[in-house]
Write an enzyme that holds these catalytic residues in place. Structure first.
Site, mmCIF file in Angstrom:
data_model
loop_
_atom_site.group_PDB
_atom_site.id
_atom_site.type_symbol
_atom_site.label_atom_id
_atom_site.label_comp_id
_atom_site.label_asym_id
_atom_site.label_seq_id
_atom_site.Cartn_x
_atom_site.Cartn_y
_atom_site.Cartn_z
ATOM 1 N N VAL A 185 0.751 -1.246 0.156
ATOM 2 C CA VAL A 185 0.036 0.074 -0.055
ATOM 3 C C VAL A 185 0.736 1.298 -0.030
ATOM 4 C CG1 VAL A 185 -1.793 1.360 1.292
ATOM 5 C CG2 VAL A 185 -2.102 -1.048 1.206
ATOM 6 N N CYS A 216 -10.902 -1.372 3.324
ATOM 7 C CA CYS A 216 -11.087 -1.411 1.738
ATOM 8 C C CYS A 216 -12.401 -1.829 1.570
ATOM 9 C CB CYS A 216 -10.170 -2.190 0.970
ATOM 10 S SG CYS A 216 -9.789 -3.847 1.855
ATOM 11 N N HIS A 224 -11.564 -5.797 -5.593
ATOM 12 C CA HIS A 224 -12.513 -6.323 -4.672
ATOM 13 C C HIS A 224 -13.897 -6.172 -5.194
ATOM 14 C CE1 HIS A 224 -9.418 -7.297 -1.707
ATOM 15 N NE2 HIS A 224 -9.878 -6.379 -0.670
#
Length: 329
Positions: free
Chosen positions: A12, A126, A234
């Site tokens: 990240v 997230c 995702h």
């Protein structure tokens, strides 16, 4: 503006540096920070090389903002130390999210809760971020009662070890395992650790965080989180029951007018969100918008976003941008 990126050499952290550069964040001095084993390494930002420093050194440099993505333990120990010297911390771990004294922020939804006094600000999970981006405008219009979500989450959400496991399996190489089972050609209904109630931590984040972000506990969220063999992005199947009825055309219009949301919803042309299209993008993509025909006032949607960008790095940096623009740092 002196900015520290804590966890700069991680997955990240690397995306944070990329997004800071892309968005031309007003940095006069960059401080890349990582664990002791990475101290002394060099990272390049906007064509300039910077030496990675340790946490102690970074605190002594008194940055204006510290963007954290170095795990919950590091955040719990070090975020208060940065805050003590006047640094505003935006933390990407789960450490502070449910702390009642800390704000949990998705800028498009609730940045207005931030003040100069907020020295540790939490970035949501997230999966939560992309879900609430689509839910918030609908909740304002129709008032949610209950949300049922099943996630299809990328291995990148686990980290570099998991990405390597998937790559090794595709290549037929035996290597270190991030998961208790193979992930290639598989789906693991197991994101994060199991809790006493039988849900995973990830599922409980999805249940609790939206209520805090929207400052409303009149709706409930039930989640099942699944890890699938995609390398980035995702996806979520979301079923929402509202108190008030809706028109599908109005729902699509409302979502398409929401900043940061892109509607991809045309079954005639097989247009729908997919992780492969969301990769490297900051928007949240919504499609397969349809009425649940089994009960009234209920909607089905499919929501996809790049979990390392809007789900982590970009949202963190958008919070920092809001702080700068509103003279809160």
């Amino acid at each position: 503006m002196k900015v520290a990126v804590v966890g700069a050499t991680g997955m990240v952290g690397e995306v944070m540096l990329k997004v800071l550069e892309e968005r031309n964040f007003p940095i006069t001095e960059l401080i890349p920070v990582a664990s002791e084993r990475s101290v002394g390494k060099t990272i390049t930002y906007k064509g300039t090389d910077y030496k990675v420093v340790g946490l102690e050194t970074a605190v002594s440099m008194r940055p204006d903002i510290a963007l954290f993505s170095a795990g919950g333990g590091t955040s719990l120990e070090w975020a208060p130390k940065f805050a003590e010297v006047g640094t505003t911390v935006v933390d990407n771990s789960s450490a502070w999210r449910m702390d009642p004294t800390k704000k949990l922020v998705v800028p498009e939804i609730n940045a207005n809760v931030l003040t100069k006094a907020d020295k540790i600000i939490a970035n949501p999970n997230c999966s939560t971020i992309q879900m609430v981006m689509a839910l918030a405008p609908l909740h304002n219009a129709y008032k949610m009662k209950r949300v049922v979500v099943s996630t299809y989450q990328s291995v990148s959400g686990t980290g570099v070890k998991a990405v390597r496991q998937l790559e090794n399996e595709i290549a037929g190489i035996e290597g270190e395992m991030a998961y208790p089972y193979p992930i290639g050609r598989n789906a693991l209904p197991h994101c994060d650790v199991f809790e006493e109630n039988g849900y995973t931590k990830e599922e409980m984040k999805l249940a609790k965080e939206p209520q805090k972000i929207m400052d409303d506990n009149t709706f409930s969220v039930s989640a099942t989180a699944v890890r699938i063999p995609t390398a980035g992005g995702h996806s979520e199947s979301v079923n929402v029951e509202f108190e008030n009825d809706f028109n599908l055309a109005d729902v699509r219009k409302l979502l398409s007018e929401t900043p940061g949301v892109v509607v991809q919803d045309n079954t005639d042309t097989n247009t729908y969100p997919m992780p492969i299209y969301a990769h490297d993008k900051d928007e949240v993509f919504v499609g397969r918008i349809r009425r649940d025909e089994t009960q009234p006032n209920t909607l089905n949607m499919w929501i996809v976003a790049d979990n390392l960008r809007k789900g982590a790095a970009t949202n963190t940096i958008q919070i920092a941008e809001y702080l700068v623009e509103n003279n809160l740092v």
